[in-house]
Design a protein around this motif. Sequence first.
Motif, PDB file in Angstrom:
ATOM      1  N   SER A  69       0.833  -1.200   0.000  1.00 36.01           N
ATOM      2  CA  SER A  69       0.000   0.000   0.000  1.00 36.01           C
ATOM      3  C   SER A  69       0.866   1.247   0.000  1.00 36.01           C
ATOM      4  N   GLY A  70       0.366   2.283  -0.619  1.00 34.88           N
ATOM      5  CA  GLY A  70       1.095   3.551  -0.693  1.00 34.88           C
ATOM      6  C   GLY A  70       1.878   3.718  -1.967  1.00 34.88           C
ATOM      7  N   ASN A  71       2.192   2.607  -2.637  1.00 34.34           N
ATOM      8  CA  ASN A  71       2.855   2.679  -3.939  1.00 34.34           C
ATOM      9  C   ASN A  71       1.764   2.664  -4.994  1.00 34.34           C
ATOM     10  N   GLN A  72       1.427   3.850  -5.467  1.00 39.90           N
ATOM     11  CA  GLN A  72       0.271   3.980  -6.345  1.00 39.90           C
ATOM     12  C   GLN A  72       0.477   3.265  -7.681  1.00 39.90           C
ATOM     13  N   GLU A  73       1.716   3.183  -8.131  1.00 40.44           N
ATOM     14  CA  GLU A  73       1.991   2.473  -9.379  1.00 40.44           C
ATOM     15  C   GLU A  73       1.645   0.993  -9.233  1.00 40.44           C
ATOM     16  N   ARG A  74       2.079   0.403  -8.144  1.00 34.45           N
ATOM     17  CA  ARG A  74       1.810  -1.016  -7.931  1.00 34.45           C
ATOM     18  C   ARG A  74       0.337  -1.265  -7.618  1.00 34.45           C
ATOM     19  N   GLU A  75      -0.274  -0.372  -6.868  1.00 34.79           N
ATOM     20  CA  GLU A  75      -1.699  -0.525  -6.588  1.00 34.79           C
ATOM     21  C   GLU A  75      -2.500  -0.478  -7.887  1.00 34.79           C
ATOM     22  N   THR A  76      -2.104   0.416  -8.793  1.00 38.29           N
ATOM     23  CA  THR A  76      -2.778   0.504 -10.093  1.00 38.29           C
ATOM     24  C   THR A  76      -2.564  -0.768 -10.898  1.00 38.29           C
ATOM     25  N   LEU A  77      -1.322  -1.260 -10.915  1.00 51.77           N
ATOM     26  CA  LEU A  77      -1.021  -2.487 -11.641  1.00 51.77           C
ATOM     27  C   LEU A  77      -1.834  -3.654 -11.089  1.00 51.77           C
ATOM     28  N   ALA A  78      -1.962  -3.744  -9.771  1.00 50.36           N
ATOM     29  CA  ALA A  78      -2.733  -4.830  -9.163  1.00 50.36           C
ATOM     30  C   ALA A  78      -4.190  -4.779  -9.601  1.00 50.36           C
ATOM     31  N   GLN A  79      -4.751  -3.571  -9.652  1.00 53.26           N
ATOM     32  CA  GLN A  79      -6.153  -3.450 -10.058  1.00 53.26           C
ATOM     33  C   GLN A  79      -6.326  -3.753 -11.543  1.00 53.26           C
ATOM     34  N   VAL A  80      -5.394  -3.285 -12.376  1.00 52.52           N
ATOM     35  CA  VAL A  80      -5.451  -3.575 -13.812  1.00 52.52           C
ATOM     36  C   VAL A  80      -5.342  -5.076 -14.041  1.00 52.52           C
ATOM     37  N   ALA A  81      -4.407  -5.723 -13.340  1.00 53.88           N
ATOM     38  CA  ALA A  81      -4.246  -7.168 -13.488  1.00 53.88           C
ATOM     39  C   ALA A  81      -5.517  -7.898 -13.078  1.00 53.88           C
ATOM     40  N   ALA A  82      -6.100  -7.497 -11.952  1.00 56.65           N
ATOM     41  CA  ALA A  82      -7.334  -8.142 -11.492  1.00 56.65           C
ATOM     42  C   ALA A  82      -8.450  -7.969 -12.517  1.00 56.65           C
ATOM     43  N   ASP A  83      -8.577  -6.775 -13.074  1.00 56.58           N
ATOM     44  CA  ASP A  83      -9.621  -6.510 -14.071  1.00 56.58           C
ATOM     45  C   ASP A  83      -9.422  -7.369 -15.321  1.00 56.58           C
ATOM     46  N   GLN A  84      -8.166  -7.484 -15.788  1.00 57.19           N
ATOM     47  CA  GLN A  84      -7.917  -8.269 -17.000  1.00 57.19           C
ATOM     48  C   GLN A  84      -8.109  -9.765 -16.741  1.00 57.19           C
ATOM     49  N   TYR A  85      -7.773 -10.222 -15.549  1.00 51.54           N
ATOM     50  CA  TYR A  85      -7.966 -11.637 -15.251  1.00 51.54           C
ATOM     51  C   TYR A  85      -9.446 -11.988 -15.073  1.00 51.54           C
ATOM     52  N   LYS A  86     -10.238 -11.028 -14.656  1.00 48.17           N
ATOM     53  CA  LYS A  86     -11.685 -11.252 -14.577  1.00 48.17           C
ATOM     54  C   LYS A  86     -12.252 -11.548 -15.963  1.00 48.17           C
ATOM     55  N   GLN A  87     -11.669 -10.926 -16.986  1.00 49.90           N
ATOM     56  CA  GLN A  87     -12.135 -11.163 -18.358  1.00 49.90           C
ATOM     57  C   GLN A  87     -11.851 -12.591 -18.815  1.00 49.90           C
ATOM     58  N   LEU A  88     -10.911 -13.261 -18.133  1.00 50.78           N
ATOM     59  CA  LEU A  88     -10.628 -14.664 -18.442  1.00 50.78           C
ATOM     60  C   LEU A  88     -11.535 -15.612 -17.663  1.00 50.78           C
ATOM     61  N   GLY A  89     -12.310 -15.054 -16.720  1.00 47.84           N
ATOM     62  CA  GLY A  89     -13.172 -15.886 -15.897  1.00 47.84           C
ATOM     63  C   GLY A  89     -12.592 -16.183 -14.527  1.00 47.84           C
ATOM     64  N   ILE A  90     -11.559 -15.449 -14.140  1.00 46.32           N
ATOM     65  CA  ILE A  90     -10.947 -15.628 -12.822  1.00 46.32           C
ATOM     66  C   ILE A  90     -11.527 -14.603 -11.854  1.00 46.32           C
ATOM     67  N   ASP A  91     -11.942 -15.060 -10.699  1.00 45.66           N
ATOM     68  CA  ASP A  91     -12.462 -14.151  -9.672  1.00 45.66           C
ATOM     69  C   ASP A  91     -11.267 -13.503  -8.976  1.00 45.66           C
ATOM     70  N   ALA A  92     -10.747 -12.462  -9.594  1.00 47.70           N
ATOM     71  CA  ALA A  92      -9.507 -11.826  -9.126  1.00 47.70           C
ATOM     72  C   ALA A  92      -9.800 -10.507  -8.425  1.00 47.70           C
ATOM     73  N   LYS A  93      -8.995 -10.214  -7.402  1.00 42.49           N
ATOM     74  CA  LYS A  93      -9.130  -8.943  -6.697  1.00 42.49           C
ATOM     75  C   LYS A  93      -7.770  -8.477  -6.205  1.00 42.49           C
ATOM     76  N   ALA A  94      -7.628  -7.159  -6.065  1.00 47.30           N
ATOM     77  CA  ALA A  94      -6.380  -6.561  -5.578  1.00 47.30           C
ATOM     78  C   ALA A  94      -6.474  -6.310  -4.086  1.00 47.30           C
ATOM     79  N   ARG A  95      -5.366  -6.507  -3.385  1.00 49.83           N
ATOM     80  CA  ARG A  95      -5.365  -6.283  -1.937  1.00 49.83           C
ATOM     81  C   ARG A  95      -4.067  -5.597  -1.504  1.00 49.83           C
ATOM     82  N   PRO A  96      -4.086  -4.275  -1.331  1.00 47.88           N
ATOM     83  CA  PRO A  96      -2.909  -3.583  -0.801  1.00 47.88           C
ATOM     84  C   PRO A  96      -2.757  -3.866   0.692  1.00 47.88           C
TER      85      PRO A  96
END
Length: 586
Positions: A424-451
């Motif tokens: 948490s606090g590293n906005q670049e990594r927090e953004t990457l985690a959310q982008v990754a979770a969003d893209q993996y949801k499109q594959l059918g994975i129940d993905a979420k980001a957790r700082p």
Amino acid sequence: MTAKQRTGRVLIAVFAATMLVATACTPGGPTASGAPSATAASSATAKPDQGGRIIEGWISDLATMQPVLSNDTTSGRAGDLIYDGIVQQDYKSGEPKAKMATYSVASDGLTYTFEINAKANWSDGKPVIAQDWLTGLMGVGKSAKTVRKSRFQDIVGFNDYCAPASTQCKATASSVSGVTIDSANPKKWSVKMTKVSCPAILDLNGYTIPAHVFGKYLTATSTAADFDNAPENTNPTVASGPFKFKEWRKGDQAIFSKNETYWQGAPNVDEYVMKVVANTAAVTNGLKTGELTFGTVLARDLADMQTVPTVKVTKYQNLGYTFIGWNTLSPTATGLADKRVRQALAYGIDMDAVIKAVVFGEATKQVAHHVPVQWAYPSSPLEQYKYDKAKAETLLKDAGWVKGSDGILAKDGKKFSLTISTNSGNQERETLAQVAADQYKQLGIDAKARPEAFQGLVTKLTTGDQTLEATIIGWSLTGDVDPYTIWHSANVPDPAKKTEGFGFTGFKDPAMDKAIEQGRNPTDGNCSTAARKTQYETVNKILNENQPYNFGYSNNTLAVSQTSLQNFAPASFNTLYNVHEWWVKK
């Protein structure tokens, strides 16, 4: 020293508390942009102003000031301010050279001899001696928390000395037989190796800590806890480096005062402050207002910082990368044990688009462990894992994952859920985690980001905490290209045995172990760059195929400093190499 031995460097793998940034700029040194200011060369000719303080911004507090126990860059910075090393790397090229001690290597490459500079004293007036270096080695051997034991396993007698008992450590000896202190000169000692070790000269830099402080925690009857919990680990009483510890206000700042008797000359500034701020945006704002003397900023803030007349931006190639690590042993995200799933996760995220959107093009995509500034950066063609949703879906299907009526993948009655943790606090990594979770949801994975808090995350990783499924974090790689401490199976942490390590993905491969061993301890004694690179090509091919990480990207470092800060010239391999010469123009 022979040509073979000169190629020896060491991997010092620590986690970055802020960003790990590295990539394609002109190799060999930094380039500056922004407001014009005196260069390091020109300011070196001026008479330095005395006094003032340097305030560096960090988004995570340090955890320790004991270098034997340090696992993160914040703690590492504090240790570097207090304790000098016997060897250092050239800040531009990375080549090892003498610092607090001179050294020589026997013709067979098995015996190293060191002698500490006659001027080197502790801040209490006691000389820095060979026993201080040996105390650091003993600390590594005794500690139950350090992840550094494998760096010294090739020293004769170290494995007999080190504890707790394990495959490597036998805990049967009361001393390290391969270390001999010169009876006529307490500043001189030799180290005998069991075999040729290509990274040895930088591995043997070790940790020179005061024997008259820590020796009492390392007696024949001492326990690991005596050293690991020593109060001086967080309240050091003497220093050999340019600064002495003054005060640590946890969660706020750590303050270091200049060491007036520093052997290379007292620093020009009175204090060095490591200031903890809320997040990366606060670092940027602090640099704009002048509250911070220097820090690193995100690429998204680069254009803005270049308009600020009171700062300069130094951009350079760093040794490190930001990655998504998969816990292949996860009891909850069981799909991560399958290579096909990990490959699908690589094809299922558009890392090229992420680099453009999240780091504004200030990075190079990584598909293997070594980074562009290192000589071991892969030459052989590797799979680039360009975004291909259809291919990702095919791989997941081949691995037995099928979408249910709710669109979520499932196998054997278990849905594919995935939690991606980051600091948490590293906005670049927090953004990457959310982008990754969003893209993996499109594959059918129940993905979420957790700082979550950085230091807690580091502890979970190095202890092998199986509650972590995936983690976005980064490596700061300094020293040798040897990846042993990260990728050799000996460094996979084992919670049951309470052994720690950096191999927190749990990934093991016998062929990779063999290549790492040959790059580290070649049976023919050949430590040439060419010979070692052949081994690392194998390592990177195995990692590229098996994808224990999505290797993410390697950033450019964007170091921002006030124009008043003189002699500040960081480069790929070192930031603090001349910190005692920094000064603040009044």
